[in-house]
Design a protein around this motif. Structure first.
Motif, short mmCIF file in Angstrom:
data_model
loop_
_atom_site.label_atom_id
_atom_site.label_comp_id
_atom_site.label_asym_id
_atom_site.label_seq_id
_atom_site.Cartn_x
_atom_site.Cartn_y
_atom_site.Cartn_z
N ASN A 245 0.79 -1.24 0.00
CA ASN A 245 0.00 0.00 0.00
C ASN A 245 0.82 1.28 0.00
O ASN A 245 0.29 2.34 -0.35
N ASP A 246 2.09 1.23 0.43
CA ASP A 246 2.93 2.42 0.45
C ASP A 246 4.39 2.02 0.24
O ASP A 246 5.23 2.16 1.13
N PRO A 247 4.71 1.48 -0.94
CA PRO A 247 6.07 0.98 -1.17
C PRO A 247 7.15 2.04 -1.03
O PRO A 247 8.29 1.71 -0.67
N GLU A 248 6.81 3.31 -1.28
CA GLU A 248 7.81 4.38 -1.11
C GLU A 248 8.20 4.53 0.36
O GLU A 248 9.36 4.78 0.68
N ALA A 249 7.22 4.38 1.26
CA ALA A 249 7.52 4.45 2.69
C ALA A 249 8.42 3.29 3.11
O ALA A 249 9.31 3.45 3.96
N LEU A 250 8.21 2.13 2.54
CA LEU A 250 9.06 0.99 2.86
C LEU A 250 10.50 1.24 2.41
O LEU A 250 11.44 0.89 3.12
N LYS A 251 10.66 1.85 1.26
CA LYS A 251 12.00 2.15 0.74
C LYS A 251 12.74 3.14 1.64
O LYS A 251 13.98 3.17 1.64
N LYS A 252 12.01 3.94 2.40
CA LYS A 252 12.64 4.93 3.27
C LYS A 252 13.19 4.31 4.55
O LYS A 252 13.93 4.97 5.29
N ILE A 253 12.80 3.06 4.85
CA ILE A 253 13.39 2.37 6.00
C ILE A 253 14.75 1.85 5.58
O ILE A 253 14.87 0.98 4.72
N LYS A 254 15.80 2.40 6.17
CA LYS A 254 17.17 2.09 5.75
C LYS A 254 17.80 0.98 6.58
O LYS A 254 18.70 0.28 6.11
N ILE A 255 17.34 0.82 7.85
CA ILE A 255 17.91 -0.18 8.75
C ILE A 255 16.79 -0.70 9.64
O ILE A 255 15.94 0.08 10.09
N SER A 256 16.81 -1.99 9.93
CA SER A 256 15.93 -2.55 10.94
C SER A 256 16.77 -3.34 11.94
O SER A 256 17.49 -4.27 11.55
N LEU A 257 16.66 -2.96 13.20
CA LEU A 257 17.39 -3.64 14.27
C LEU A 257 16.40 -4.40 15.15
O LEU A 257 15.29 -3.93 15.40
N ASP A 258 16.82 -5.55 15.63
CA ASP A 258 15.94 -6.41 16.41
C ASP A 258 16.69 -6.94 17.62
O ASP A 258 17.87 -7.31 17.52
N TRP A 259 16.02 -6.95 18.76
CA TRP A 259 16.62 -7.55 19.95
C TRP A 259 15.59 -8.45 20.62
O TRP A 259 14.62 -8.01 21.19
N ASP A 260 15.81 -9.74 20.47
CA ASP A 260 14.87 -10.76 20.93
C ASP A 260 15.62 -11.71 21.87
O ASP A 260 16.56 -12.37 21.44
#
Length: 445
Positions: free
Chosen positions: A280-295
């Protein structure tokens, strides 16, 4: 989060999707609204929820076992009725050759603490024609271990406690022809609505967003304090302190703190978030440059694990994910803290981001895998014991992380604060991820 699990009798001491997960989301939302000025939002989504239609049944020729106390149905298990079917112990269970003596239609008894993940063990048993799968735990005095299987709706899959495992193994050892078991499960799926929580800073570039977070939900068996209240609480504290100390006012890049729901059911919340943007908003997804996770960052018999981004399956992500890995290692090593690389397999909530080409990284202190003597020599603790002996069990409470678990949790929180600040203040994040420029010095508070 422990209090939430304990707050309502219907939760059964859990923060799972059907119990306290939404209450956890509402509490996190309220804390963020009261202590920050972030743009805070719920993201509701529907989940198909597994449940027992009636209590499962397990019996040998000598004894009938008690549901929930001695055994339970593994999430996503199929329905079925096997009457006095031969049960066979399978060593290992990860490879097809482990089943050389196995006859199709038999009941496979397998150790959950095997050389590969319990999900892989279940999958292999079904592939080899098991009529039902029984997981047993080798952890002394442990209750029936919870969990979730994948593509297992064709057969009953149950887990038994340590005492029941000893009882069945002794019956097998004392019988020339082995034993038969009767297993009956009747399961179904319902639809429920769950909640992600996302909180975005008001400052920083809209074109460069850094996502950092953990999952809200626990398994039904317990409160999930290490898995993953340790990560959720750390995310909340980092988010609040980031605002309280004024670090969010002069950002170069936006920070989006996230609390994912449905992780224990297959990364459902993070998957919904990513795929909803993709559709629904692929341009917004492209703006995410890094995803960090702590599980799971407070395991009592811990390792200091850093996701091995240099070995990302996508070659295009090995460079940027590897740089995230190296930056985390830089903090630990500057504080004389040993680390090890852990498999970058998408097992936690960074997986959906990785699948859409976003560089990822994070930390992890271990789950059900057994600590080796070599790891004991590096990190301390106990060899031949799981990193988290209470993984997916009722005992994953505050007591599980008290002591060494809290020590390593604090170390991880400090490392994550360090890298989140660094990324938030980077002038040219795209160039840094490509390796073209060094990272700027962030204000360390």
């Amino acid at each position: 989060l422990q209090d939430i699990a304990d707050s309502n009798p219907k939760y059964g001491g859990s923060r799972s999707i059907v119990n306290g997960a939404n209450a956890t989301a509402e509490w996190v939302y309220g804390m963020l609204k009261n202590h920050t000025d972030y743009d805070v939002a719920y993201q509701p989504f529907n989940i198909s929820m597994f449940r027992d239609v009636e209590k499962p049944h397990l019996a040998s020729a000598k004894r009938t076992y008690i549901p929930e106390e001695n055994f339970l149905t593994i999430y996503n298990s199929g329905s079925g009725h096997l009457e006095q079917v031969h049960a066979r112990v399978i060593p290992g269970g990860c490879a097809a050759e482990d089943f050389d003596q196995f006859q199709k239609g038999e009941i496979a008894l397998l150790s959950r603490e095997g050389p590969c993940t319990y999900r892989d063990i279940i999958t292999q048993a079904i592939k080899q024609g098991a009529g039902a799968v029984v997981l047993y735990t080798t952890l002394q005095n442990a209750g029936p271990p919870g969990g979730r299987c994948v593509d297992c709706a064709s057969v009953p899959v149950i887990a038994i406690d340590h005492g029941t495992a000893i009882d069945l193994l002794e019956q097998i050892a004392s019988s020339k022809d082995g034993i038969t078991l009767t297993i009956r499960t009747n399961t179904t799926q319902d639809t429920v609505t769950s909640l992600n929580v996302v909180a975005t800073t008001r400052h920083g570039s809209d074109d460069h967003v850094i996502v950092g977070g953990a999952h809200l939900d626990s398994v039904p068996n317990g409160p999930g304090i290490n898995d993953d209240a340790s990560g959720s609480a750390t995310t909340l504290e980092l988010a609040i302190q980031f605002h309280k100390l004024g670090l969010d006012k002069k950002l170069k890049n936006k920070v989006r703190w996230a609390w994912w729901s449905g992780e224990e059911l297959g990364l459902l919340g993070s998957h919904h978030y990513v795929e909803d943007l993709y559709a629904n908003d692929p341009e917004a997804l492209k703006k995410i440059k890094i995803s960090l996770d702590w599980d799971m960052i407070g395991s009592p018999n811990y390792i200091r694990g850093i996701y091995n981004g240099h070995e990302a399956q996508n070659p295009d992500l090995r460079g940027p994910s590897g740089r995230i890995q190296d930056l985390l290692a830089e903090w630990f090593h500057s504080h004389d803290l040993a680390t090890t690389w852990v498999e970058f397999d998408g097992r936690s909530d960074y997986g959906p981001f990785l699948n859409r080409g976003i560089p990822c990284g994070g930390v992890f202190t271990g789950a059900e895998v057994i600590k080796t003597e070599e790891q004991r020599d590096v990190f301390g603790g106990m060899a031949n014991v799981a990193f988290d002996p209470c993984y997916h069990q009722h005992c994953d409470s505050l007591g599980n992380v008290w002591g060494p678990g809290l020590d390593v949790l604090e170390q991880n929180a400090r490392a994550l604060a360090y890298v989140m600040q660094k990324f938030a203040y980077e002038e040219d994040l795209d160039a840094w991820l490509k390796g073209d420029v060094p990272l700027v010095a962030a204000p360390i508070v």
